[in-house]
Design a protein around this motif. Sequence first.
Motif, short mmCIF file in Angstrom:
data_model
loop_
_atom_site.label_atom_id
_atom_site.label_comp_id
_atom_site.label_asym_id
_atom_site.label_seq_id
_atom_site.Cartn_x
_atom_site.Cartn_y
_atom_site.Cartn_z
N ALA A 37 4.88 48.62 80.54
CA ALA A 37 5.29 47.22 80.67
C ALA A 37 4.68 46.59 81.92
O ALA A 37 4.29 45.41 81.89
N ALA A 38 4.58 47.34 83.01
CA ALA A 38 3.96 46.82 84.23
C ALA A 38 2.50 46.49 84.00
O ALA A 38 2.00 45.43 84.43
N ALA A 39 1.78 47.37 83.31
CA ALA A 39 0.37 47.11 83.02
C ALA A 39 0.22 45.88 82.13
O ALA A 39 -0.67 45.05 82.34
N LEU A 40 1.12 45.73 81.15
CA LEU A 40 1.07 44.56 80.27
C LEU A 40 1.40 43.28 81.04
O LEU A 40 0.84 42.21 80.76
N ALA A 41 2.31 43.40 82.01
CA ALA A 41 2.64 42.23 82.84
C ALA A 41 1.43 41.79 83.65
O ALA A 41 1.15 40.59 83.79
N VAL A 42 0.69 42.75 84.19
CA VAL A 42 -0.52 42.41 84.95
C VAL A 42 -1.54 41.72 84.06
O VAL A 42 -2.09 40.66 84.40
N LEU A 43 -1.79 42.29 82.89
CA LEU A 43 -2.79 41.72 81.98
C LEU A 43 -2.38 40.32 81.51
O LEU A 43 -3.19 39.39 81.51
N SER A 44 -1.13 40.18 81.09
CA SER A 44 -0.67 38.88 80.60
C SER A 44 -0.60 37.86 81.73
O SER A 44 -0.89 36.68 81.54
N GLY A 45 -0.23 38.31 82.94
CA GLY A 45 -0.19 37.40 84.08
C GLY A 45 -1.56 36.91 84.46
O GLY A 45 -1.75 35.71 84.76
N MET A 46 -2.55 37.81 84.44
CA MET A 46 -3.92 37.40 84.76
C MET A 46 -4.47 36.45 83.70
O MET A 46 -5.17 35.48 84.01
N LEU A 47 -4.14 36.73 82.43
CA LEU A 47 -4.58 35.84 81.36
C LEU A 47 -3.95 34.46 81.50
O LEU A 47 -4.65 33.44 81.35
N ALA A 48 -2.66 34.42 81.80
CA ALA A 48 -1.98 33.13 81.98
C ALA A 48 -2.57 32.36 83.16
O ALA A 48 -2.75 31.14 83.09
N ALA A 49 -2.86 33.08 84.25
CA ALA A 49 -3.46 32.43 85.41
C ALA A 49 -4.83 31.88 85.10
O ALA A 49 -5.20 30.78 85.54
N ARG A 50 -5.61 32.63 84.31
CA ARG A 50 -6.96 32.15 83.94
C ARG A 50 -6.85 30.90 83.05
O ARG A 50 -7.60 29.92 83.24
N LEU A 51 -5.94 30.91 82.10
CA LEU A 51 -5.76 29.77 81.23
C LEU A 51 -5.29 28.54 82.00
O LEU A 51 -5.75 27.43 81.77
N ALA A 52 -4.35 28.78 82.93
CA ALA A 52 -3.86 27.67 83.76
C ALA A 52 -4.98 27.09 84.61
O ALA A 52 -5.10 25.87 84.78
N GLY A 53 -5.83 27.97 85.13
CA GLY A 53 -6.96 27.50 85.92
C GLY A 53 -7.95 26.70 85.11
O GLY A 53 -8.54 25.71 85.58
N ALA A 54 -8.14 27.10 83.83
CA ALA A 54 -9.05 26.37 82.97
C ALA A 54 -8.52 24.99 82.61
O ALA A 54 -9.28 24.02 82.48
N VAL A 55 -7.18 24.90 82.46
CA VAL A 55 -6.57 23.63 82.06
C VAL A 55 -6.47 22.68 83.23
O VAL A 55 -6.75 21.48 83.11
N PHE A 56 -6.04 23.20 84.40
CA PHE A 56 -5.76 22.33 85.54
C PHE A 56 -6.90 22.32 86.56
O PHE A 56 -6.89 21.56 87.48
#
Length: 317
Positions: free
Chosen positions: A298-317
Amino acid sequence: MLQVLAAFLVDLAVGDPSWLPHPVVLIGKLIDRLEKLLRRIFHRPAGLRLAGVLLALTVVSAAWAATAFLLWLAGLVHPWLAVVLNVWLISTTMATRSLASAARAVLQPLTAGDLCLARQRVGWIVGRDTAAMDAADVTRATVETVAENIVDGFVSPLFFALLGGAPLAMAYRAVNTLDSMVGYRNERFRDLGWFSARLDDAANFLSARWTALCLLAAAWLSGRRTGEAWRAVRRDAPAHPSPNSGWPEAAMAGALGVRLGGLNYYGGRAQMRAYMGEPHLHLQPDHVRQAVDMMYLAAALAVLSGMLAARLAGAVF
């Protein structure tokens, strides 16, 4: 994002070496000194409630400011020094390896049949009475602790590190330390600790639900009871006395096919906690190992999903 990932790997590799100074120790000392000072100034319940607000805001602000100042100083020496320091400071807010080590320390005597030592060691990581626990009670307490602490031991620090680097992650760790030291509903801390407890609930609100989703994904990837975990989260999580702890506990219980919650004793007084999950399987020591495996995934999945969310947020904003 890469620095946060590096901090996760540092935590997995070395945890919290005893020979290195840990920021949480300094935060704890600051809380202790400020509490004593405020108690000398404020005596009535209303005054202590105000003091609780001052205590929390002062400690959290100091943790953020001190971390930001250290990074600024390191950056003056060399930019890479600031990067290394940022990675290390973020890693100190994470406790994945430490949590796994604590759970395994209970599992070892539990598997060997040394119930006395298992009770003693589980007493190091839970606040309930352990002297009369049987093996199933010790197992349940350990699994519950692993599940609950995925949130404040990893996912919440990860969340705030992605938002604001080491300063914001350290500010979160200050919030969590305040809750663990003064956020109790007993006579001593009811007034002084109320704001710290509420602040901790608010800080973990999103992370607790994110953790439940990561545990559901971990259950699916590891071939465990994903459907049962989903049903347990929907049905049982809101019944937990904590607004956050029920989410990871219910997900873990459903995934492992066991029932968590039930009768606990605190200072000799019985307290019934809402059940999480269905008892398809009897609690066995191996469920501690399975809970640790789920935590890591779950910790590894949190890292991956968190990095993906951060990348998407960066692309949008």
